[in-house]
Scaffold this motif. Structure first.
Motif, PDB file in Angstrom:
ATOM      1  N   GLU A   1     -24.025  19.241  -7.598  1.00  0.00           N
ATOM      2  CA  GLU A   1     -23.753  18.528  -8.991  1.00  0.00           C
ATOM      3  C   GLU A   1     -22.403  17.654  -8.870  1.00  0.00           C
ATOM      4  O   GLU A   1     -21.446  18.113  -8.046  1.00  0.00           O
ATOM      5  CB  GLU A   1     -23.578  19.569 -10.092  1.00  0.00           C
ATOM      6  CG  GLU A   1     -24.702  20.476 -10.383  1.00  0.00           C
ATOM      7  CD  GLU A   1     -24.282  21.155 -11.528  1.00  0.00           C
ATOM      8  OE1 GLU A   1     -25.297  21.665 -12.442  1.00  0.00           O
ATOM      9  OE2 GLU A   1     -23.251  21.668 -12.018  1.00  0.00           O
TER      10      GLU A   1
ATOM     11  N   LYS B   1     -19.429  15.966 -11.425  1.00  0.00           N
ATOM     12  CA  LYS B   1     -19.211  16.015 -12.715  1.00  0.00           C
ATOM     13  C   LYS B   1     -18.065  14.953 -12.865  1.00  0.00           C
ATOM     14  O   LYS B   1     -17.337  14.684 -11.921  1.00  0.00           O
ATOM     15  CB  LYS B   1     -18.497  17.136 -13.186  1.00  0.00           C
ATOM     16  CG  LYS B   1     -19.320  18.354 -12.865  1.00  0.00           C
ATOM     17  CD  LYS B   1     -18.755  19.879 -13.392  1.00  0.00           C
ATOM     18  CE  LYS B   1     -19.888  20.702 -13.648  1.00  0.00           C
ATOM     19  NZ  LYS B   1     -19.304  22.130 -14.013  1.00  0.00           N
TER      20      LYS B   1
ATOM     21  N   ASN C   1     -17.392  14.695 -21.013  1.00  0.00           N
ATOM     22  CA  ASN C   1     -17.682  15.046 -19.575  1.00  0.00           C
ATOM     23  C   ASN C   1     -19.213  15.096 -19.565  1.00  0.00           C
ATOM     24  O   ASN C   1     -19.871  15.386 -20.505  1.00  0.00           O
ATOM     25  CB  ASN C   1     -17.102  16.494 -19.427  1.00  0.00           C
ATOM     26  CG  ASN C   1     -15.641  16.808 -19.728  1.00  0.00           C
ATOM     27  OD1 ASN C   1     -14.731  15.856 -19.080  1.00  0.00           O
ATOM     28  ND2 ASN C   1     -15.481  17.602 -20.363  1.00  0.00           N
TER      29      ASN C   1
ATOM     30  N   THR D   1     -22.435  15.665 -16.214  1.00  0.00           N
ATOM     31  CA  THR D   1     -22.751  16.268 -15.227  1.00  0.00           C
ATOM     32  C   THR D   1     -23.772  15.751 -14.456  1.00  0.00           C
ATOM     33  O   THR D   1     -25.005  15.376 -15.168  1.00  0.00           O
ATOM     34  CB  THR D   1     -23.064  17.748 -15.089  1.00  0.00           C
ATOM     35  OG1 THR D   1     -21.986  18.480 -15.506  1.00  0.00           O
ATOM     36  CG2 THR D   1     -23.292  18.278 -13.968  1.00  0.00           C
TER      37      THR D   1
ATOM     38  N   THR E   1     -26.912  15.747 -11.545  1.00  0.00           N
ATOM     39  CA  THR E   1     -27.669  16.833 -10.984  1.00  0.00           C
ATOM     40  C   THR E   1     -28.575  16.119  -9.643  1.00  0.00           C
ATOM     41  O   THR E   1     -28.993  16.830  -8.966  1.00  0.00           O
ATOM     42  CB  THR E   1     -28.634  17.567 -11.536  1.00  0.00           C
ATOM     43  OG1 THR E   1     -29.771  16.924 -12.327  1.00  0.00           O
ATOM     44  CG2 THR E   1     -27.839  18.242 -12.789  1.00  0.00           C
TER      45      THR E   1
END
Length: 232
Positions: A64, A66, A87, A89, A91
């Motif tokens: 991941e 971020k 924020n 993320t 993947t």
């Protein structure tokens, strides 16, 4: 900031995506220092604000990645100027935005020293790396329940009917771009105020948001946003 404009901005941020070339995400800039500037226009085609985006920090842990993104919005009135960070993320298959971070910094500061209880729930906004015309995307929502000195207030924003509807060329002050077009319906509620809008977004490969238009429930153009400059 007026409540109606605030809940519209919350909903638009929930739908907004930025696209950039990256090994992890095709639809968010994962490069520290990347910046994007947009001009916002009202229904009379008058400039009523400028929005500046900047990627603040990018970290990778296992599979991941971020990143945190800062948004500085300067409206035509001082009361309509705000700043916020959110924020997301990546993947490898796509990105998801943390709904807990979709709160303007000024609102957090305003309530910090007050007798305020705040509960934020919702569904992370998801966007896959691969888009194709006709593709349907998942719904998203954010619900904010606040208790201020015993007075309760709720703010809700739900984004539905997210679809990739076309691929077309678009020209803005930043240049001419080949774009994927995504539409969505957004319903926002706050106390006695209820706002229903439709959104149309143009995304360019390796650039990001190029253009965005917002329509009221009668299908009339309410506002638009265009990319004026970018660097990465």
């Amino acid at each position: 900031m007026k409540l109606k404009k605030f809940i519209i901005l919350i909903a638009l941020i929930s739908f907004t995506v930025i696209k950039a070339q990256d090994n992890c995400s095709s639809f968010y800039p994962m490069v520290e220092g990347a910046t994007f500037t947009y001009k916002l226009y009202d229904k009379k085609d008058k400039v009523n604000g400028t929005s500046n985006y900047k990627v603040q920090e990018v970290t990778t842990n296992g599979s991941e990645t971020k990143a945190s993104l800062n948004i500085n919005y300067q409206g035509s009135k001082k009361s309509e100027t705000f700043e916020m960070d959110y924020n997301f993320t990546c993947t490898g298959e796509g990105i998801r935005i943390d709904f807990n971070s979709l709160m303007p910094n000024q609102m957090v500061e305003q309530y910090k020293d007050m007798d305020v209880e705040m509960d934020i729930t919702g569904t992370d906004i998801e966007l896959p790396n691969n888009l194709s015309v006709g593709q349907e995307l998942k719904d998203a929502d954010i619900n904010i329940a606040m208790s201020i000195s015993g007075m309760k207030m709720k703010v809700e924003a739900k984004t539905t009917n997210r679809k990739v509807v076309a691929q077309e060329s678009v020209t803005t002050p930043a240049g001419t771009f080949d774009c994927m077009v995504i539409t969505a319906d957004i319903l926002s509620k706050a106390m006695m105020a209820k706002v229903t809008i439709s959104d149309k977004l143009w995304l360019a490969q390796g650039i990001g948001i190029v253009k965005q238009e917002t329509y009221n429930k009668k299908g009339k153009l309410e506002s638009r946003m265009e990319l004026t400059s970018f660097s990465k």
